[in-house]
Design an enzyme around this catalytic site. Structure first.
Site, PDB file in Angstrom:
ATOM      1  N   GLU A  68      11.577   4.314  -3.762  1.00  0.00           N
ATOM      2  CA  GLU A  68      10.639   4.781  -2.731  1.00  0.00           C
ATOM      3  C   GLU A  68      10.795   3.944  -1.481  1.00  0.00           C
ATOM      4  O   GLU A  68      10.984   2.729  -1.550  1.00  0.00           O
ATOM      5  CB  GLU A  68       9.187   4.602  -3.182  1.00  0.00           C
ATOM      6  CG  GLU A  68       8.694   5.547  -4.218  1.00  0.00           C
ATOM      7  CD  GLU A  68       7.217   5.273  -4.520  1.00  0.00           C
ATOM      8  OE1 GLU A  68       6.481   4.814  -3.627  1.00  0.00           O
ATOM      9  OE2 GLU A  68       6.822   5.502  -5.659  1.00  0.00           O
ATOM     10  N   GLU A 103      -3.042  10.887   0.251  1.00  0.00           N
ATOM     11  CA  GLU A 103      -1.884  10.443   1.032  1.00  0.00           C
ATOM     12  C   GLU A 103      -1.466  11.474   2.080  1.00  0.00           C
ATOM     13  O   GLU A 103      -0.294  11.550   2.446  1.00  0.00           O
ATOM     14  CB  GLU A 103      -0.747  10.079   0.083  1.00  0.00           C
ATOM     15  CG  GLU A 103      -1.215   8.971  -0.856  1.00  0.00           C
ATOM     16  CD  GLU A 103      -0.118   8.341  -1.672  1.00  0.00           C
ATOM     17  OE1 GLU A 103       0.106   7.131  -1.527  1.00  0.00           O
ATOM     18  OE2 GLU A 103       0.499   9.066  -2.453  1.00  0.00           O
ATOM     19  N   TRP A 136      -1.519   3.201   4.243  1.00  0.00           N
ATOM     20  CA  TRP A 136      -2.370   2.251   3.519  1.00  0.00           C
ATOM     21  C   TRP A 136      -2.470   0.889   4.203  1.00  0.00           C
ATOM     22  O   TRP A 136      -2.965  -0.059   3.622  1.00  0.00           O
ATOM     23  CB  TRP A 136      -1.892   2.087   2.078  1.00  0.00           C
ATOM     24  CG  TRP A 136      -0.406   2.007   1.903  1.00  0.00           C
ATOM     25  CD1 TRP A 136       0.433   3.041   1.615  1.00  0.00           C
ATOM     26  CD2 TRP A 136       0.431   0.838   2.014  1.00  0.00           C
ATOM     27  NE1 TRP A 136       1.737   2.600   1.534  1.00  0.00           N
ATOM     28  CE2 TRP A 136       1.761   1.254   1.768  1.00  0.00           C
ATOM     29  CE3 TRP A 136       0.197  -0.503   2.296  1.00  0.00           C
ATOM     30  CZ2 TRP A 136       2.843   0.366   1.807  1.00  0.00           C
ATOM     31  CZ3 TRP A 136       1.271  -1.383   2.329  1.00  0.00           C
ATOM     32  CH2 TRP A 136       2.571  -0.944   2.078  1.00  0.00           C
ATOM     33  N   HIS A 141       0.539  10.176   5.017  1.00  0.00           N
ATOM     34  CA  HIS A 141       1.760   9.405   4.734  1.00  0.00           C
ATOM     35  C   HIS A 141       2.953  10.240   5.164  1.00  0.00           C
ATOM     36  O   HIS A 141       2.993  11.446   4.931  1.00  0.00           O
ATOM     37  CB  HIS A 141       1.831   9.116   3.232  1.00  0.00           C
ATOM     38  CG  HIS A 141       2.799   8.048   2.856  1.00  0.00           C
ATOM     39  ND1 HIS A 141       4.162   8.213   2.938  1.00  0.00           N
ATOM     40  CD2 HIS A 141       2.589   6.794   2.397  1.00  0.00           C
ATOM     41  CE1 HIS A 141       4.748   7.095   2.530  1.00  0.00           C
ATOM     42  NE2 HIS A 141       3.820   6.215   2.196  1.00  0.00           N
ATOM     43  N   ASN A 159       4.558   4.717 -13.042  1.00  0.00           N
ATOM     44  CA  ASN A 159       4.824   4.491 -11.626  1.00  0.00           C
ATOM     45  C   ASN A 159       4.254   3.141 -11.217  1.00  0.00           C
ATOM     46  O   ASN A 159       3.074   2.870 -11.438  1.00  0.00           O
ATOM     47  CB  ASN A 159       4.162   5.584 -10.766  1.00  0.00           C
ATOM     48  CG  ASN A 159       4.634   5.527  -9.330  1.00  0.00           C
ATOM     49  OD1 ASN A 159       5.818   5.727  -9.066  1.00  0.00           O
ATOM     50  ND2 ASN A 159       3.727   5.230  -8.419  1.00  0.00           N
ATOM     51  N   GLU A 160       5.106   2.297 -10.677  1.00  0.00           N
ATOM     52  CA  GLU A 160       4.659   1.003 -10.139  1.00  0.00           C
ATOM     53  C   GLU A 160       3.598   0.347 -11.022  1.00  0.00           C
ATOM     54  O   GLU A 160       2.433   0.187 -10.622  1.00  0.00           O
ATOM     55  CB  GLU A 160       4.113   1.174  -8.725  1.00  0.00           C
ATOM     56  CG  GLU A 160       5.166   1.546  -7.715  1.00  0.00           C
ATOM     57  CD  GLU A 160       4.631   1.583  -6.286  1.00  0.00           C
ATOM     58  OE1 GLU A 160       3.406   1.675  -6.107  1.00  0.00           O
ATOM     59  OE2 GLU A 160       5.452   1.539  -5.357  1.00  0.00           O
ATOM     60  N   ARG A 208      -6.129   6.924  -9.030  1.00  0.00           N
ATOM     61  CA  ARG A 208      -5.020   6.843  -9.987  1.00  0.00           C
ATOM     62  C   ARG A 208      -4.977   5.417 -10.513  1.00  0.00           C
ATOM     63  O   ARG A 208      -5.643   4.529  -9.985  1.00  0.00           O
ATOM     64  CB  ARG A 208      -3.697   7.211  -9.312  1.00  0.00           C
ATOM     65  CG  ARG A 208      -3.282   6.223  -8.242  1.00  0.00           C
ATOM     66  CD  ARG A 208      -1.896   6.514  -7.699  1.00  0.00           C
ATOM     67  NE  ARG A 208      -1.618   5.628  -6.572  1.00  0.00           N
ATOM     68  CZ  ARG A 208      -0.547   5.718  -5.814  1.00  0.00           C
ATOM     69  NH1 ARG A 208       0.344   6.660  -6.024  1.00  0.00           N
ATOM     70  NH2 ARG A 208      -0.349   4.873  -4.826  1.00  0.00           N
TER      71      ARG A 208
HETATM   72  C1  GAL Z   1       3.687   3.709  -3.643  1.00  0.00           C
HETATM   73  C2  GAL Z   1       3.423   4.730  -4.739  1.00  0.00           C
HETATM   74  C3  GAL Z   1       3.594   6.165  -4.242  1.00  0.00           C
HETATM   75  C4  GAL Z   1       2.898   6.318  -2.919  1.00  0.00           C
HETATM   76  C5  GAL Z   1       3.459   5.306  -1.950  1.00  0.00           C
HETATM   77  C6  GAL Z   1       2.884   5.415  -0.568  1.00  0.00           C
HETATM   78  O1  GAL Z   1       3.058   2.490  -3.913  1.00  0.00           O
HETATM   79  O2  GAL Z   1       4.284   4.546  -5.816  1.00  0.00           O
HETATM   80  O3  GAL Z   1       3.089   7.037  -5.204  1.00  0.00           O
HETATM   81  O4  GAL Z   1       1.539   6.119  -3.096  1.00  0.00           O
HETATM   82  O5  GAL Z   1       3.170   4.019  -2.413  1.00  0.00           O
HETATM   83  O6  GAL Z   1       3.402   4.453   0.289  1.00  0.00           O
END
Ligand code: GAL
Length: 678
Positions: A310, A358, A318, A361, A152-153, A114
């Site tokens: 978030e 993910e 990660w 996660h 997003n971010e 992405r």
């Molecule tokens: C953020 C992102 C999310 C997801 C999350 C996982 O940086 O906006 O889509 O990847 O991290 O921690």
């Protein structure tokens, strides 16, 4: 929140990223039932759904999104509808391979994850605006949609692209900034190493090169990259505004976790509602301080309440090793964000993924399902946020301002500094930490902010400062304020030119000191300090040969090459005072010094509590809300004024409130006049 476009979700919003496209539709009904059980009020949808919404260029399939938004509406759950532009589909790159980004070393990246696109690509911009417009027109009137979540971010994975198109756009940006090429040459100091440019077209992005690239070139590149992404955001925002003029627009920031690509001071005014993403770093032994700092910084950017867009309910996926949350940590983290100004809490993501990048996660609904600690905590938090509804719109109460500046951060961390051990975030956090431990509320401010309502202004690190910023800070002290400045500040101007005549350049006069040579310390090296500091005090990272020019020495080096020289000074300046910390004192010494500054400046903490209990106050219209968060895990009993109610339990408190071990209490303290009536 900067305009009248506010969030029409009652109380404190609760939810997360909802990606039901990852699941068969039979699962959606269960999602709705469980969301209602948990008290979810708003979810972010569509963030990564471009490939499904637009299966081929200009061909749309909104059927799934239609059903989803209708379902949310039927279940009374609001939608924060995203533009899906952070993840362009494979078909886009097959027709526009030139939109793939190029890294510093000239490697063109491939699609398959992405956020792998060039921010300056006209094809990307066109495709992103097309899907944004189409989405905006289709759902502007949908009753579930209460907010737009743009992209997003920004910059998370593609903060910079070094391709030829980016080079051209960079040159356009530079032409606007400098107009005249010789002004650029002077600003960049290009007489050095034969870097003089005779033609704008000679200028490239700071691609990999044999030796150290020009500092101002690198700094302007960072400014450009932040602005370039910002222009993508504003273009999407404006497209949405045409379709839905009164729906608030946000994009999720990342003010922490070492992400430093964007100058959020420039971004924040462009958002209707500031939102932020925050994740704990497993290796951080005191991540609760990171939560607080991140919350304070986001509140300061927003100029008031903000949304946590978030966070994680447990481990992320990660970091090298991804730690699960400790008992009670989910609740402590979430309510600490509220304490520091969040008017809503959301997680990545609603349902833990079975497949994809993910899959490991955590989520609100874990792989293990509802028979799990996380689910239990998620449901409990839903109840907590409901109980705290009245906290919404209440504001911070800081009397201390800490200067935060992305330009100074970028410049400090450029290569070829006197020391490569200076990390901006670490320096700021080391000053923030003792204030946090003493429950002193903090706002972050730009160097040129209005400082008149602060009692104490701290500048942990401001290597780069322009004349206006420097004058604002020193003027604050001159007019009666208490100012404290950390080492290697004021060293260069906005073009990264050293301020001549001695260090610390722009602050010399106000601080009443001058040094003629810098002596950074080696890793692990300490310098012994004596004077008005605790016994055994030391400095690390930095020292300099400082001469007093009106300041008094608070502490000095007791031996070594700078033995007898001042290390910490205080200067009566105008009607105020200005401190200089010419080294990085050990944590106890720094805490002692900051404590002294606070008491000299008359800064008072809201309530004194036992160590490890964080106490934060938000000010509402008729009452204060005091958050008590026990990070130490010992529990606490704290006296409270009459007429106080604990909001999480709804109990009226007589005399003192108890905070169970590792838990949180939130008390409503009426203002004195209402307390009298109670
Ligand atoms: C953020 C992102 C999310 C997801 C999350 C996982 O940086 O906006 O889509 O990847 O991290 O921690």
């Amino acid at each position: 929140m900067t305009t009248e476009r506010t969030l029409s979700v009652p109380g404190l919003a609760y939810g997360g990223d909802y990606n039901p496209e990852q699941w068969p539709e039979e699962v959606w009904a269960e999602d709705m039932r469980l969301m209602r059980e948990a008290g979810v009020t708003m979810v972010s949808v569509g963030i990564f759904s471009w490939a499904l919404l637009e299966p081929a260029e200009g061909t749309y399939d909104f059927s799934r999104m239609d059903r989803l938004l209708d379902l949310l509406r039927e279940n009374g759950i609001a939608a924060d509808l995203a533009t899906p532009t952070a993840a362009p589909p494979a078909w886009f790159f097959r027709s526009h391979p030139e939109a793939l980004p190029v890294d510093r070393d000239g490697r063109r990246l491939s699609y398959g994850s992405r956020q792998t696109f060039c921010a300056s690509s006209p094809a990307y911009r066109e495709a992103a605006l097309r899907i944004t417009r189409t989405l905006g027109e289709r759902y502007a009137e949908h009753p579930a949609v209460v907010m737009w979540h743009v992209h997003n971010e920004y910059g998370c994975h593609n903060a910079a692209c070094y391709c030829d198109t980016s080079a051209e756009t960079f040159r356009r940006w530079l032409r606007e900034r400098y107009e005249d090429l010789s002004d650029l040459n002077h600003a960049w100091g290009t007489t050095f190493w034969s870097q003089w440019y005779y033609d704008w077209d000679e200028i490239l992005p700071p691609r990999a090169t044999g030796a150290v690239p020009n500092p101002t070139h690198q700094l302007d590149w960072r400014r450009f990259c932040s602005d370039e992404l910002l222009s993508l955001y504003t273009a999407e925002r404006d497209a949405l505004r045409v379709a839905a003029p009164s729906t608030p627009v946000t994009t999720n920031f990342m003010v922490m976790e070492n992400f430093d690509a964007l100058d959020y001071w420039r971004w924040a005014p462009e958002l209707d509602i500031v939102s932020n993403d925050h994740y704990l770093m497993s290796a951080d032994p005191a991540s609760e301080i990171d939560v607080a700092l991140s919350g304070d910084l986001t509140r300061s950017l927003a100029g008031g309440p903000w949304l946590l867009m978030e966070h994680s309910t447990g481990a992320v996926n990660w970091q090298p090793v991804n730690r699960a949350k400790r008992p009670g940590e989910l609740r402590r983290n979430a309510l600490a964000h509220v304490a520091h100004g969040a008017d809503g809490i959301a997680y990545f993501q609603w349902r833990a993924a079975e497949a994809g990048a993910e899959q490991w996660h955590s989520a609100m609904l874990p792989h293990a399902g509802t028979e799990s600690r996380i689910w239990h905590d998620v449901v409990r938090l839903g109840g907590d946020l409901k109980a705290l509804a009245e906290v919404r719109d209440s504001i911070g109460t800081a009397e201390v301002a800490v200067v935060w500046d992305w330009n100074a951060r970028w410049a400090l961390e450029l290569p070829s500094q006197p020391s490569s051990d200076l990390r901006y975030l670490d320096l700021v956090r080391s000053w923030y930490e003792p204030l946090w431990r003493s429950n002193h509320a903090v706002d972050f401010v730009r160097p040129d902010a209005d400082l008149s309502h602060y009692r104490l202004v701290l500048v942990p690190s401001l290597y780069l400062v322009d004349d206006a910023g420097a004058a604002n800070l020193t003027g604050y002290a001159e007019r009666g304020g208490t100012l404290a400045v950390g080492f290697h500040s004021g060293a260069v101007d906005e073009n990264c030119h050293v301020r001549l005549g001695g260090y610390p350049g722009a602050f010399r006069e106000a601080l009443g000191v001058r040094s003629d040579e810098l002596f950074p310390l080696l890793p692990g090296e300490t310098a012994a300090l004596g004077g008005q500091v605790p016994p055994g005090a030391t400095g690390t990272l930095w020292s300099e040969r400082l001469y007093l020019k009106g300041a008094e020495a608070i502490a000095g080096y007791t031996d070594g090459p700078l033995g007898g020289c001042a290390a910490v000074t205080r200067h009566a300046y105008g009607t105020g005072s200005a401190w200089y910390l010419a080294t990085h004192p050990d944590a106890d010494t720094l805490a002692t010094l900051l404590d002294r500054m606070c008491s000299e400046a008359g800064v008072v903490a809201p309530l004194a509590g036992p160590p490890g209990v964080e106490i934060v106050r938000r000010r509402g219209e008729d009452a204060d809300y005091v958050f008590l968060i026990d990070h130490a895990g010992d529990g606490a009993e704290l006296p409270v004024p009459p007429g106080t109610t604990e909001l999480l339990t709804g109990k009226r408190i007589q005399g003192s409130v108890s905070v169970p071990a590792g838990d949180v209490a939130v008390v409503r303290v009426p203002r004195p006049d209402e307390a009298g009536a109670a």
